[in-house]
Each structure stands twice: as structure tokens, then as C-alpha cells.
Design a protein around this motif. Structure first.
Motif, PDB file in Angstrom:
ATOM      1  N   THR A   1       0.934  -1.227   0.006  1.00 29.98           N
ATOM      2  CA  THR A   1      -0.068   0.096   0.068  1.00 29.98           C
ATOM      3  C   THR A   1       0.760   1.310  -0.057  1.00 29.98           C
ATOM      4  N   ILE A   2       2.125   1.176   0.552  1.00 26.58           N
ATOM      5  CA  ILE A   2       2.976   2.498   0.690  1.00 26.58           C
ATOM      6  C   ILE A   2       3.177   3.007  -0.861  1.00 26.58           C
ATOM      7  N   LYS A   3       3.173   2.137  -2.013  1.00 26.72           N
ATOM      8  CA  LYS A   3       3.532   2.744  -3.224  1.00 26.72           C
ATOM      9  C   LYS A   3       2.360   3.573  -3.488  1.00 26.72           C
ATOM     10  N   TYR A   4       1.127   3.330  -3.422  1.00 27.29           N
ATOM     11  CA  TYR A   4      -0.135   3.558  -3.743  1.00 27.29           C
ATOM     12  C   TYR A   4      -0.333   5.131  -2.823  1.00 27.29           C
ATOM     13  N   SER A   5      -0.009   4.979  -1.515  1.00 25.46           N
ATOM     14  CA  SER A   5      -0.183   6.143  -0.550  1.00 25.46           C
ATOM     15  C   SER A   5       0.739   7.228  -1.086  1.00 25.46           C
ATOM     16  N   LEU A   6       1.854   6.981  -1.610  1.00 26.89           N
ATOM     17  CA  LEU A   6       2.830   8.086  -1.914  1.00 26.89           C
ATOM     18  C   LEU A   6       2.182   8.529  -3.293  1.00 26.89           C
ATOM     19  N   ARG A   7       1.597   7.721  -4.066  1.00 24.17           N
ATOM     20  CA  ARG A   7       0.986   8.314  -5.441  1.00 24.17           C
ATOM     21  C   ARG A   7      -0.093   9.103  -4.947  1.00 24.17           C
TER      22      ARG A   7
END
Length: 431
Positions: free
Chosen positions: A109-115
Motif C-alpha cells: 500500500t505504501i506505493k499507492y499511498s505515495l501516489r
């Protein structure tokens, strides 16, 4: 009419009455909690301020530089798992696959949270990700706006490491080198789904915007209300570990033992830490009803965190020392927000209908349900996001049994596909 039909009819009537009574009791309980919360917010607005600790609010520059902090762990990392299993074995504590799934299972999820942050909060000055030394494979490690910080860099007492407890890590976040005075903290399972401005978190007058859930700690065992602990009166009904043996109230006294049948009951580590922090606040500001804040992005102040640290140095040090989650931990977000409330630094929305509307979130619970059920759940979640237009999407793990690697890979693929539809454009943090 036959006797059998009469019995069936009366049974149907009985079931209808029983269900109606159950619905009515739930509705009445909800209204009681709702009214209690509105009364709570009314006290905040009018008279719920501790004059001995009144804070003079200073005008805030809503263009000030503010950083964002994440905590992140990759639970599938072999080195992390080895350290965790070695520690649990050293204290003769059995490891459970379910515990690992719910606390450390990384769904990416961190990849998409950063997005989501780059899309909806690009004004944030810098992003710090606190880890035990792990890096995602997709990460652009030389990004000028992103820094990965290890536990070794922020823990004042290195003997507390390694740690696998989020409260221990959170108790040291304010020590991040170069961190802005005010900073946003949120978990990597939170994704922004609409534009976030600093003015959404604090007013120009310096009051923090906080939204409370309707839930609050109430009883620490069957007989003792949480406001009876550290209230200056030694009470027999509070003499259990879950109520911390009435705090300081029975020191030097010999009251009779707890009369209830649930003396061995204990909360899970998270609620236990909320209770522990609640009892500390009772000791500091006196007993009163305290609600838990909504899950989302919250603004913190390093100066205030240092003040809380100095007020409870032993408790803060103990929290930092815990290797795994423990009920005798300071829940730093709960303490921080309650301190704001006590010192007049909270801007409360008095109309709770508006408060619920403004702070709504959509929650996706990832668990052991079937693939078909999970995909339907994701469809419903997608529809909710379109209709409600919330501030946040929150993904939480709630597994009740272990899974094979094949099952995990299917779940991960479903979640990744879902998040890709929400945030298809790679962020500048990715290679």
C-alpha cells in the motif's frame, strides 16, 4: 386453524418482536453514544478547557513547511522474520502466523499511498519513511523529497532495538533529524482520496482540526468505569490488571480483592495502551470522558511531543523499550490529541452530522473471505469511493487463520489491481 399453524404464527410474531426489540436497543444505544459525543464536543467548545494548562494560540502561516512521516515494515523480509522469531523464542512466546498477517503483512500500500500524496498533497515539503532498514524494490532511493530513516537513527536508547512494536517506534518519531516542527503522521495503509491542505488540519488561529469517533473507552472490567481509575478514591471494583489495580488510588492501602469473575481479563495490546494512556491522563487532568480520534492523517507538533515526554519520562521510556506491542505503552496519538483538548488547542465541529460528513473514510478490510466475496467487496468499495467522495481510503488486515503463499499471492494481486485502478500513474518516487 390447526394447532401447528397457530404455533408457527405465534413463533413468527415472537421472532418479529424479538428482532424489533433488538433493533430498538441498538438504536437507543447509538443515540446515547451520539448524544454523549455531542455533549463532549459541546464541553470542548464551551467549558472543557483546563485553565491551569491553557495554551495561547498563535496565528499559523498556512503556507508553512510541513513534512510527512510514515512508518513501514515489509513483513515478508527474511531478515525481519528471523529477528522477530529469534526474539519471540528468547522470551518463550509462541509466534502465530495470524499475528504476523495482521501486524506485518505488507500489501504494497505504501506505493499507492505515495501516489495519492503526490496527487492530492504535493505541497508537503519532505517525506520521511521510518523502517528497520528495509527498502521497497521499486523505490527511487535518490529522490530529493524522500528519505528512509532507520530505527537506529531515531532511538535514543539503542538497547531498545530491534523492535517490532509500532508504539515504541512512534514514541521516537519526533527525533527524526531535519523533521519540520509540525509534521503529518499517517500509516502506510492510508491513501488520500481527495485534496488535502494544511488548513484541513489546523486553523489559521492555531487550533488543530480533530474528528472523533463515537467510540470511547468505558469500562476496564465488568465493574469499574475507566473514570474511576486515578480519581483519588481506592475502589475494590478496580483491582484488576486491566484497570491497573486502580492506578495510584490504592497505594499504601489494603482493600479486599476484586469481587467480580473477570479478574484475569485483559484487553488486546492496542486497547490496553489506550486504557493505559487514559489512566495517565486521569492522573494529570482528572477523570473525564475521552474519545478516540478518527483514523487518518493527523498533524503533530514536536514541541508538544517533547513536553509530553518530559511529563511522563518513565512511561515514555518503557514504551520505547517494548520489543512487541504491550498494553503498558503510551498511545502517543491519543495522548497528543487529548493534551490538545485539555489546553484549548482543538477546533471542534459542534454539529456532529457535519463532522461525520467532513471526515468520512472508506474502509476495506482484507481478511480470509473467498476470492469471489473479496472481489465483490472491492466492487462495493469502488462504488463507495465514487458516491461518498471521502478524504481517505483505509485498508486494514483482519485475518483469523493462516494462509498458504498461493492464497497470499491471489489476495495481493486483487488488492494491487484495485489500487492500480485508483492511482494508475506512477509517482516520481518510483524507478
Amino acid at each position: 386453524m390447526s394447532l401447528q399453524k397457530m404455533i408457527m404464527n405465534w413463533t413468527a410474531v415472537y421472532v418479529f418482536i424479538l428482532i424489533s426489540c433488538l433493533i430498538l436497543s441498538v438504536y437507543i444505544h447509538f443515540l446515547e453514544e451520539w448524544n454523549a459525543l455531542e455533549e463532549y464536543n459541546s464541553r470542548l467548545l464551551k467549558e472543557g478547557i483546563n485553565t491551569d494548562t491553557m495554551h495561547t494560540n498563535v496565528e499559523v502561516d498556512l503556507n508553512e513547511q510541513v513534512d510527512l512521516v510514515y512508518t513501514w515494515v515489509n513483513g515478508s523480509d527474511p531478515n525481519f522474520n528471523r529477528q522477530l522469531h529469534e526474539y519471540l523464542a528468547s522470551i518463550n512466546r509462541k509466534n502465530t502466523d495470524v499475528m504476523e498477517l495482521n501486524r506485518f503483512y505488507d500489501l504494497g500500500t505504501i506505493k499507492y499511498s505515495l501516489r495519492s500524496v503526490e496527487k492530492y498533497a504535493s505541497w508537503i515539503r519532505h517525506i520521511f519513511v521510518v523502517t528497520n532498514g528495509q527498502f521497497p524494490s521499486w523505490l527511487r532511493r535518490n529522490h530529493p523529497k524522500l528519505t528512509f530513516v532507520t530505527h537506529e537513527e531515531i532511538f535514543a536508547n539503542k538497547s531498545h532495538l530491534p523492535t517490532f512494536a509500532s508504539p515504541a517506534i512512534e514514541s521516537n518519531l519526533h527525533r527524526i533529524a531535519g523533521l519540520s516542527k509540525r509534521f503529518i503522521y499517517m500509516n502506510d495503509n492510508i491513501l488520500l482520496t481527495s485534496k488535502l491542505e494544511l488548513s484541513d488540519l489546523i486553523t489559521i488561529g492555531g487550533k488543530y482540526k480533530v474528528k472523533f469517533m463515537t467510540e470511547r473507552p468505558f469500562m476496564c472490567n465488568k465493574l469499574c468505569n475507566v473514570n474511576s481509575v486515578n480519581n483519588g478514591v481506592c475502589e475494590q471494583n478496580c483491582l484488576t490488571e486491566s484497570c491497573e489495580f486502580d492506578g495510584d488510588d490504592c497505594i499504601g492501602k489494603k482493600p479486599p480483592p476484586y469481587p467480580g469473575t473477570d479478574g484475569a481479563f485483559m484487553f488486546d495490546s492496542w486497547m490496553g495502551s489506550i486504557m493505559h494512556t487514559y489512566f495517565l491522563l486521569n492522573k494529570w487532568f482528572g477523570p473525564k470522558d475521552r474519545y478516540v480520534a478518527e483514523h487518518g492523517a493527523h498533524l503533530f507538533d514536536r514541541t508538544i511531543i517533547n513536553k509530553l515526554n518530559k511529563r511522563f519520562p518513565k512511561e515514555w521510556e518503557l514504551t520505547s523499550s517494548h520489543k512487541t506491542r504491550h498494553h503498558l505503552s503510551v498511545q502517543f496519538q491519543f495522548m497528543f490529541i487529548q493534551y490538545l483538548k485539555e489546553t484549548g488547542q482543538i477546533d471542534v465541529v459542534s454539529d456532529m452530522r457535519k463532522a461525520r460528513k467532513c471526515c468520512n473514510k472508506v474502509k476495506l478490510v482484507v481478511d480470509n473471505r473467498s476470492d469471489e466475496s473479496r472481489r465483490k467487496q472491492i466492487e462495493v468499495c469502488s462504488l463507495e469511493l465514487k458516491l461518498k467522495k471521502p478524504n481517505y481510503l483505509v485498508l486494514t488486515n483482519s485475518f483469523t487463520m493462516a494462509m498458504s503463499d498461493k492464497r497470499k499471492s491471489i489476495i495481493e494481486a486483487d488488492i494491487t489491481n484495485f489500487l492500480e485502478t485508483l492511482f494508475p500513474e506512477p509517482s516520481s518516487f518510483e524507478r
